[in-house]
Design an enzyme around this catalytic site. Structure first.
Site, PDB file in Angstrom:
ATOM      1  N   ASP A 186       0.769  -1.217   0.095  1.00  0.00           N
ATOM      2  CA  ASP A 186      -0.169   0.075   0.160  1.00  0.00           C
ATOM      3  C   ASP A 186       0.864   1.219   0.105  1.00  0.00           C
ATOM      4  O   ASP A 186       0.432   2.382   0.022  1.00  0.00           O
ATOM      5  CB  ASP A 186      -0.968  -0.106   1.273  1.00  0.00           C
ATOM      6  N   SER A 187       2.267   1.201   0.143  1.00  0.00           N
ATOM      7  CA  SER A 187       3.090   2.167  -0.054  1.00  0.00           C
ATOM      8  C   SER A 187       2.945   2.870  -1.686  1.00  0.00           C
ATOM      9  O   SER A 187       3.288   3.867  -1.772  1.00  0.00           O
ATOM     10  CB  SER A 187       4.673   1.746   0.023  1.00  0.00           C
TER      11      SER A 187
ATOM     12  N   ASP B 156      -1.051  -6.282  -0.509  1.00  0.00           N
ATOM     13  CA  ASP B 156      -1.280  -5.714   0.654  1.00  0.00           C
ATOM     14  C   ASP B 156      -2.635  -5.001   1.075  1.00  0.00           C
ATOM     15  O   ASP B 156      -3.227  -4.094   0.050  1.00  0.00           O
ATOM     16  CB  ASP B 156      -0.239  -4.323   0.740  1.00  0.00           C
TER      17      ASP B 156
ATOM     18  N   LYS C 258      -1.145  -9.645   2.676  1.00  0.00           N
ATOM     19  CA  LYS C 258      -0.546  -9.283   3.701  1.00  0.00           C
ATOM     20  C   LYS C 258      -1.390  -8.208   4.567  1.00  0.00           C
ATOM     21  O   LYS C 258      -1.791  -7.406   3.956  1.00  0.00           O
ATOM     22  CB  LYS C 258       0.766  -8.505   3.447  1.00  0.00           C
TER      23      LYS C 258
ATOM     24  N   GLU D  68      -1.289  -5.735   8.304  1.00  0.00           N
ATOM     25  CA  GLU D  68      -0.623  -4.978   9.606  1.00  0.00           C
ATOM     26  C   GLU D  68      -1.163  -5.332  10.644  1.00  0.00           C
ATOM     27  O   GLU D  68      -2.351  -5.205  10.993  1.00  0.00           O
ATOM     28  CB  GLU D  68      -0.325  -3.464   9.333  1.00  0.00           C
TER      29      GLU D  68
ATOM     30  N   GLU E  45       9.374  -4.951  10.392  1.00  0.00           N
ATOM     31  CA  GLU E  45       9.525  -3.612   9.865  1.00  0.00           C
ATOM     32  C   GLU E  45       9.983  -2.776  11.097  1.00  0.00           C
ATOM     33  O   GLU E  45       9.461  -2.582  12.083  1.00  0.00           O
ATOM     34  CB  GLU E  45       8.249  -2.778   9.332  1.00  0.00           C
TER      35      GLU E  45
HETATM   36  O1  KIV Z   1       3.563  -1.379   1.676  1.00  0.00           O
HETATM   37  C1  KIV Z   1       4.828  -1.431   1.681  1.00  0.00           C
HETATM   38  O2  KIV Z   1       5.515  -1.278   0.931  1.00  0.00           O
HETATM   39  C2  KIV Z   1       5.138  -2.568   2.977  1.00  0.00           C
HETATM   40  C3  KIV Z   1       6.734  -2.783   3.170  1.00  0.00           C
HETATM   41  C4  KIV Z   1       6.948  -1.548   3.767  1.00  0.00           C
HETATM   42  C5  KIV Z   1       6.852  -4.029   3.776  1.00  0.00           C
HETATM   43  O3  KIV Z   1       4.403  -2.838   3.726  1.00  0.00           O
END
Ligand code: KIV
Length: 265
Positions: free
Chosen positions: A45-46, A84, A114, A116, A183
């Site tokens: 989600d970055s 994500d 994934k 969090e 992280e």
């Molecule tokens: O969104 C992302 O790029 C991430 C990484 C920092 C692991 O979750």
């Protein structure tokens, strides 16, 4: 090329191979990662910060993630692609989380999701894995909680914080997660967590002793102005690209481009 699966990853870890993961957000990046031998990709989600112009990951939607993940899958059909889960796609209720995670796999062809969070999400992770959705955990610094934490900070420097990181990792493993992202936790703690788990740890800003590493592709390539301490730039692509674009602009203005070879008669 053979499809990369959770078993491929497990085999690599048992063979003492470090796992290499990069984020990828579109088909071109996915193809470039594959040709570099990086077949384990996270559509993070970055993307909100790297491609969509937001200041953090909170505005990213399921629609954004579905479109970018489908593009990555098209660019790298054999890669192991992790979707994500964006902010508020799994926090509201387990029912909504299951629907969203299911949509992620069904519509994009992703291999896993994934999310969090630590022990508090173990029951949800168990439901997902029970339903056939592979889950990667993510603990330590949680960018989706940046507004609660007051910034992006190393997690687990004190005894209570370190204990929490270890407990979270064990709870996610117990719930069926196939790997966990650590992280920004201190290197010694990441080493201890890695030694205590049988599933792989994938570090970002967590030192040298994780089972593998993940980095944000735009950090690796030098495409963002901000350079996090944990990242290494392997090329200053931002500078190269803006130089090339300036040359293009200059050549159009001066009449050098298009030349005869770029012209149809
Ligand atoms: O969104 C992302 O790029 C991430 C990484 C920092 C692991 O979750």
């Amino acid at each position: 090329m053979k499809k990369v699966t959770v078993s491929t990853l497990a085999k690599r870890v048992s063979a003492d191979e470090k796992l290499v993961m990069s984020t990828a957000y579109d088909a071109i990046q996915a193809k470039l990662c594959m040709s570099a031998g990086i077949d384990f990709m996270l559509v993070g989600d970055s993307v909100g910060m790297t491609h969509l112009g937001y200041g953090n990951t909170l505005p990213v939607t399921m629609e954004d993630m579905l479109a970018h993940t489908a593009a990555v899958r098209r660019g790298a059909p054999e890669a192991f692609v992790v979707f994500d889960m964006p902010f508020m796609s799994y926090q509201q209720s387990d029912e909504a989380a299951m629907v969203n995670a299911g949509a992620a796999l069904k519509t994009t062809g992703a291999d896993a999701v994934k999310l969090e969070g630590g022990a508090e999400y173990a029951p949800l992770v168990r439901k997902m894995t029970g339903a056939g959705i592979p889950v990667m955990g993510h603990i330590g610094l949680l960018p989706q909680r940046v507004q609660v934490c007051g910034g992006y900070k190393v997690v687990g420097r004190d005894e209570a914080g370190a204990r929490q990181v270890l407990e979270d990792a064990l709870a996610l493993q117990e719930a069926g997660a196939f790997a966990v992202v650590l992280e920004c936790v201190p290197e010694n703690l990441a080493r201890e967590v890695t030694a205590k788990l049988y599933i792989p740890t994938i570090g970002i800003g967590s030192g040298r002793y994780c089972s593998g590493q993940v980095q944000v592709i735009t950090d690796l390539l030098g495409l963002m102005e901000f350079k996090p301490k944990h990242a290494k730039r392997y090329i200053e692509a931002g500078e190269l690209i803006s130089g090339a674009l300036k040359q293009y602009a200059d050549e159009v203005k001066s009449g050098v481009f298009p030349a005869e070879e770029n012209t149809f008669q």
